[in-house]
Design an enzyme around this catalytic site. Structure first.
Site, mmCIF file in Angstrom:
data_model
loop_
_atom_site.group_PDB
_atom_site.id
_atom_site.type_symbol
_atom_site.label_atom_id
_atom_site.label_comp_id
_atom_site.label_asym_id
_atom_site.label_seq_id
_atom_site.Cartn_x
_atom_site.Cartn_y
_atom_site.Cartn_z
ATOM 1 N N ASP A 71 17.271 41.686 59.858
ATOM 2 C CA ASP A 71 18.591 41.907 60.464
ATOM 3 C C ASP A 71 19.505 40.694 60.373
ATOM 4 O O ASP A 71 20.593 40.695 60.953
ATOM 5 C CB ASP A 71 18.439 42.308 61.937
ATOM 6 C CG ASP A 71 18.021 43.758 62.105
ATOM 7 O OD1 ASP A 71 18.162 44.527 61.135
ATOM 8 O OD2 ASP A 71 17.553 44.121 63.197
ATOM 9 N N ARG A 96 14.180 39.742 66.490
ATOM 10 C CA ARG A 96 15.345 39.014 65.988
ATOM 11 C C ARG A 96 15.441 37.583 66.514
ATOM 12 O O ARG A 96 16.362 36.859 66.128
ATOM 13 C CB ARG A 96 16.637 39.774 66.344
ATOM 14 C CG ARG A 96 16.739 41.176 65.750
ATOM 15 C CD ARG A 96 18.157 41.710 65.825
ATOM 16 N NE ARG A 96 19.075 40.928 65.006
ATOM 17 C CZ ARG A 96 20.391 41.147 64.956
ATOM 18 N NH1 ARG A 96 20.926 42.117 65.689
ATOM 19 N NH2 ARG A 96 21.171 40.406 64.188
ATOM 20 N N ARG A 145 22.546 44.693 75.538
ATOM 21 C CA ARG A 145 21.939 43.544 74.883
ATOM 22 C C ARG A 145 22.168 42.239 75.658
ATOM 23 O O ARG A 145 21.249 41.481 75.870
ATOM 24 C CB ARG A 145 22.470 43.407 73.452
ATOM 25 C CG ARG A 145 22.098 44.574 72.533
ATOM 26 C CD ARG A 145 20.616 44.640 72.264
ATOM 27 N NE ARG A 145 20.259 45.683 71.320
ATOM 28 C CZ ARG A 145 20.265 45.558 69.996
ATOM 29 N NH1 ARG A 145 20.647 44.418 69.450
ATOM 30 N NH2 ARG A 145 19.925 46.559 69.220
ATOM 31 N N HIS A 174 26.705 47.177 71.369
ATOM 32 C CA HIS A 174 27.369 45.874 71.310
ATOM 33 C C HIS A 174 28.868 46.086 71.514
ATOM 34 O O HIS A 174 29.415 47.110 71.110
ATOM 35 C CB HIS A 174 27.177 45.209 69.941
ATOM 36 C CG HIS A 174 25.934 44.390 69.810
ATOM 37 N ND1 HIS A 174 25.308 44.205 68.592
ATOM 38 C CD2 HIS A 174 25.211 43.679 70.704
ATOM 39 C CE1 HIS A 174 24.245 43.426 68.771
ATOM 40 N NE2 HIS A 174 24.161 43.106 70.029
ATOM 41 N N CYS A 268 29.739 43.312 62.133
ATOM 42 C CA CYS A 268 28.368 42.818 62.337
ATOM 43 C C CYS A 268 27.976 41.833 61.251
ATOM 44 O O CYS A 268 27.201 40.907 61.497
ATOM 45 C CB CYS A 268 27.379 43.980 62.341
ATOM 46 S SG CYS A 268 27.443 44.987 63.820
#
Length: 275
Positions: A71, A96, A145, A174, A268
């Site tokens: 990612d 992550r 998150r 997000h 992103c």
């Protein structure tokens, strides 16, 4: 509205190529481990996005991809910078977590003032900065998150007022899937991604915002990058392109179909470096 009123400003960005991009785990509703990623196409689409930003006059720094971190292509999540100060990320999911170290190394070797976080936050995924709004304002998302405590921590690190906005729809986990800065003082957002109280806050702060609908948000039309005039968004978000054009901006569509498999699109993949 005349397009000449919307002036671009040259920006500096950080991107990371999808050299190791796969969907090996599912940590958001968009990830499907049963559908293989076309790695060659993903890299080609990423290169077109990078070149599009360069062709518009922006500088793009490239962060080396790290094997085992699929990612990392979502470079916006690794940190958040304002006026030369960087508030580092601390990821919610262990898959992550090592990405934060790669971003920290980039900023510290480049001479930025870097603050390591105590609280979980996912960088520009959940933070947006509007330098022209109320003297410089940070919008910050929470609910999925980023911990709300990170908002106060970011305010102390960055010395800018932080407005907390609660996200309530798991599909828009997000802030950058539900809201975007169009220029230094204007935003676009999908109201229903936010709590009722947060919707009232946004309506009060940004009465002239470009409002998106659910179809725009599901097409990742809010996961965009704007230089104040050119709005780069994915090819699927045609209706969103029409909305920003009606508001006086110039939509620039880029196909990022492969990156959507991981739950991200243009924004992103692009972190802004605010030196």
């Amino acid at each position: 509205m005349n397009h000449t009123e919307r002036l671009p400003r040259n920006r500096t960005y950080l991107m990371c190529p999808p050299k190791h991009f796969t969907v090996e785990y599912a940590i958001n509703p968009w990830m499907d481990t049963t559908v293989p990623v076309d790695a060659v196409l993903a890299l080609k689409q990423w290169e077109i996005l990078r070149d599009t930003l360069g062709d518009l006059g922006h500088q793009v720094h490239v962060l080396d991809a790290v094997a085992g971190l699929p990612d990392m292509v979502y470079a916006a999540n690794g940190a958040f910078s304002v006026d030369g100060t960087v508030y580092g990320a601390r990821f919610r999911y262990p898959e992550r977590s090592a990405e934060a170290d790669a971003h920290r190394e980039f900023y510290t070797t480049q001479g930025w003032s870097f603050a390591g976080p105590q609280h979980i936050n996912e960088g520009e995924g959940d933070f947006a900065y509007l330098p022209g709004a109320y003297g410089g304002t940070v919008l910050a998302g929470y609910g999925f998150r980023t911990d709300p405590a990170a908002h106060a921590e970011a305010q102390e690190v960055l010395g800018r007022p932080v407005v907390s906005l609660r996200l309530v729809d798991p599909a828009f986990y997000h802030l950058d899937t539900a809201l975007a800065a169009l220029d230094d003082r204007n935003v676009t957002y999908y109201p229903e991604a936010f709590s009722t109280a947060s919707q009232r806050v946004l309506a009060q702060l940004f009465p002239d915002a470009v409002l998106a609908d659910r179809a725009d948000a599901e097409a990742f039309g809010l996961n965009l990058v704007s230089d104040g005039r050119h709005v780069i968004l994915n090819t699927e978000a045609t209706a969103m392109g029409d909305k920003v054009r009606a508001a006086g901006y110039l939509p620039v569509h880029v196909d990022l179909s492969e990156l959507k498999r991981g739950g991200g699109s243009v924004k992103c993949a692009v972190a802004e470096l605010r030196g």
